[in-house]
Scaffold this motif. Structure first.
Motif, short mmCIF file in Angstrom:
data_model
loop_
_atom_site.label_atom_id
_atom_site.label_comp_id
_atom_site.label_asym_id
_atom_site.label_seq_id
_atom_site.Cartn_x
_atom_site.Cartn_y
_atom_site.Cartn_z
N ILE A 26 46.07 34.52 52.69
CA ILE A 26 44.69 33.08 53.32
C ILE A 26 44.36 32.85 54.85
O ILE A 26 43.88 31.78 54.88
N ARG A 27 45.07 33.09 55.79
CA ARG A 27 45.28 32.85 56.67
C ARG A 27 45.68 34.95 57.55
O ARG A 27 46.00 36.26 56.52
N ALA A 28 45.14 35.31 58.79
CA ALA A 28 45.58 36.34 59.06
C ALA A 28 46.83 36.55 59.43
O ALA A 28 48.20 35.93 60.23
N GLY A 29 47.23 37.77 58.55
CA GLY A 29 49.34 38.12 58.45
C GLY A 29 49.90 36.90 57.52
O GLY A 29 51.16 36.64 57.84
N VAL A 30 49.32 35.87 56.92
CA VAL A 30 49.60 34.76 55.85
C VAL A 30 49.29 35.55 54.37
O VAL A 30 48.36 35.21 54.28
N TYR A 31 50.36 35.99 53.72
CA TYR A 31 49.86 35.72 52.06
C TYR A 31 50.88 34.99 51.11
O TYR A 31 51.88 34.99 51.47
N ILE A 32 49.40 34.79 50.20
CA ILE A 32 50.12 33.99 48.97
C ILE A 32 50.29 34.07 47.70
O ILE A 32 49.74 35.02 47.38
N GLY A 33 51.65 33.98 46.74
CA GLY A 33 51.01 34.66 45.33
C GLY A 33 52.23 34.09 44.72
O GLY A 33 53.18 33.43 45.18
N ASP A 34 52.31 34.23 43.70
CA ASP A 34 52.55 33.56 42.20
C ASP A 34 53.62 34.56 41.79
O ASP A 34 52.06 36.07 40.28
N ILE A 35 54.78 35.23 41.86
CA ILE A 35 55.24 36.82 41.32
C ILE A 35 56.67 36.82 41.04
O ILE A 35 56.94 35.92 41.26
N SER A 36 56.66 37.82 40.32
CA SER A 36 57.99 37.67 39.41
C SER A 36 58.15 38.66 40.92
O SER A 36 58.64 39.19 41.64
N LYS A 37 60.51 38.43 39.99
CA LYS A 37 61.52 38.78 41.06
C LYS A 37 61.33 40.36 41.45
O LYS A 37 61.53 40.79 42.43
N PRO A 38 61.07 40.68 40.31
CA PRO A 38 61.10 42.84 40.48
C PRO A 38 59.78 43.05 41.42
O PRO A 38 60.19 43.91 42.30
N ILE A 39 58.72 42.27 41.48
CA ILE A 39 57.38 42.53 42.47
C ILE A 39 58.24 42.29 43.68
O ILE A 39 57.86 42.78 44.09
N ARG A 40 58.40 40.96 44.04
CA ARG A 40 58.72 40.04 45.20
C ARG A 40 59.51 40.88 46.00
O ARG A 40 59.74 42.00 46.99
N GLU A 41 61.04 41.73 45.14
CA GLU A 41 61.48 42.70 45.85
C GLU A 41 60.93 44.27 45.96
O GLU A 41 61.04 44.50 46.76
N MET A 42 60.38 44.95 45.22
CA MET A 42 59.67 46.02 45.35
C MET A 42 58.66 45.72 46.77
O MET A 42 58.63 46.73 47.70
N ILE A 43 58.19 44.32 47.38
CA ILE A 43 57.20 43.94 48.10
C ILE A 43 57.90 44.47 49.36
O ILE A 43 57.73 44.77 50.36
N TRP A 44 59.37 43.63 48.93
CA TRP A 44 60.63 43.79 50.32
C TRP A 44 60.61 45.08 50.61
O TRP A 44 60.81 45.55 51.61
N GLN A 45 60.83 45.80 49.71
CA GLN A 45 60.71 46.91 49.84
C GLN A 45 60.09 48.08 50.58
O GLN A 45 60.20 48.93 52.29
N GLN A 46 59.07 47.79 50.41
CA GLN A 46 57.38 48.12 51.17
C GLN A 46 57.21 47.78 52.97
O GLN A 46 57.05 48.54 53.80
N ILE A 47 57.96 46.27 53.22
CA ILE A 47 58.08 45.50 54.16
C ILE A 47 59.24 46.19 55.07
O ILE A 47 58.91 46.74 56.37
N VAL A 48 60.26 46.77 54.74
CA VAL A 48 61.16 47.60 55.38
C VAL A 48 60.52 48.89 55.95
O VAL A 48 60.73 49.21 56.57
#
Length: 97
Positions: A26-48
């Motif tokens: 929604i802005r440079a470097g700011v992301y939003i969404g309605d996601i499940s816990k497994p998807i959130r955990e997978m996103i965190w793995q990608q971040i790390v």
């Protein structure tokens, strides 16, 4: 499913592209969404895996007194602290240059 917000600073374009697959930028470097816990955990793995020298905060809605929780990655003056079960943010002093 719960609302999730990711804020990035100084991360590689590759990570920003990955985040844009699952979340809306929604802005440079700011992301939003309605996601499940497994998807959130997978996103965190990608971040790390991909954030390199950047820093990231991931916040999501929870059924707690504050209504949210968050975790951080990378160096930043804002440091999460736990105070009697509440997650708050403490500021580190500015380093002398």
């Amino acid at each position: 499913m719960s609302m999730c917000v990711v804020v990035t600073e100084n991360v590689p374009p590759r990570l920003r592209g990955r985040l844009a697959i699952w979340l809306l930028e929604i802005r440079a470097g700011v992301y939003i969404g309605d996601i499940s816990k497994p998807i959130r955990e997978m996103i965190w793995q990608q971040i790390v895996k991909l954030a390199e020298e950047g820093n990231v905060v991931l916040a999501w809605a929870t059924n707690t007194e504050s209504g949210f929780d968050f975790q951080t990655y990378g160096a930043n003056r804002r440091v999460p602290v736990d105070l009697d079960g509440l997650r708050l943010v403490s500021f580190l002093p500015i380093e002398n240059q």
